[in-house]
Design an enzyme around this catalytic site. Sequence first.
Site: not given
Length: 401
Positions: A141, A226, A255
């Site tokens: 994801f 990531d 984030k």
Amino acid sequence: MSTTADAMRSAEAHSAHNYHPLPVVVASAEGAWMTDIEGRRFLDMLAGYSALNFGHGNRRLIDAAKAQLERVTLTSRAFQHDRFADFCTELAALCGKEMVLPMNTGAEAVETAVKTARKWGYEVKGVPDGHAKIVVAADNFHGRTTTIVSFSTDHEARDHFGPYTPGFEIVPYGDLTALAAAVTTNTVAVLLEPIQGEAGVLVPPAGYLQGVRKLTRERNVLFMADEIQSGLGRTGKTFACEHEDVVPDVYVLGKALGGGVVPVSAVVADRDVLGVFRPGEHGSTFGGNPLACAVALEVIAMLRGGEYQQRAAELGDHLHRELSVLVGGGAVTAVRGRGLWAGVDIAPGHGTGREVSERLMERGVLVKDTHGATIRIAPPLVISKEDLDWGLDQLRAVLAG
């Protein structure tokens, strides 16, 4: 809106249905707790998918944002501002790299990493133009743009959004043999999550990241990590790659970099990688804006001392000890994760992940389900041990019911 039902109905009527939220309407929050519009308190055990690593309303971050709001919030990159150089310098130092390319969202950072790898492949490695390949892992994801869903194996994220972007090779996560077979002379990068979050907090086999690092070096391929969900303290280290003493060529961050206050993301690498960009080839109106830089600088300062990482490691050990006891009791089939991050697989007959999440909500705990039978637990790193234990007590009660 006077009631949760009223607010939910209004949202349902006037917003696109791209999410299926639990029936909770938050009005305020502090630390690890949220309060809804009816005055009910909930323990946040999701932390905005790691965006709220430092908790809701963290005073250091709010003060940094307030101070910057009084000065200047946006110039666009057509001009320079006085927080930009410090942000880039400090983030590069935190990562042990030389250069930073700031963006806003995690998906933008992944898109930027893809463009970086391709340009590096053409201009540095010498791959023929238009032939670059990037190897990714199944069940990944990385976001939901059209390019990113082109290399997703999640049908909900991918189906009916084609035509899809070519140039990606998908291999099983954790399989070094498959990865080695997929890398060719036209491969420019391997893009991986050090721990797969959306897939259910999947931790790769021991030595996998070291193997990826060795292979990419030998084949002259960029290793792009990531760390949007796994990074910045979540796993008990600044970066999840550190658990295997691995330093990738490229960090993809987001984030928690914005402290749960503003969207901030970045690609961080050395000059021989990010130096391929020239003016006009990539950009963002809000990327690296003064407000974002001010908040992110405070995030970096908070991480520099290591106390948040240590807290995640210590409370994470406690979390996983408590969760491991549930395995084999009939209600939980597996627990995975690292630090204050766990995926809990619910046994058939004890409810779906969504149903368990709803029952926890009724007891004042908020988590998120994924892939049908799994719930994800990822509280803010500032959660107290007492609150964490209370949340775990609610989980035990739900599973025993």
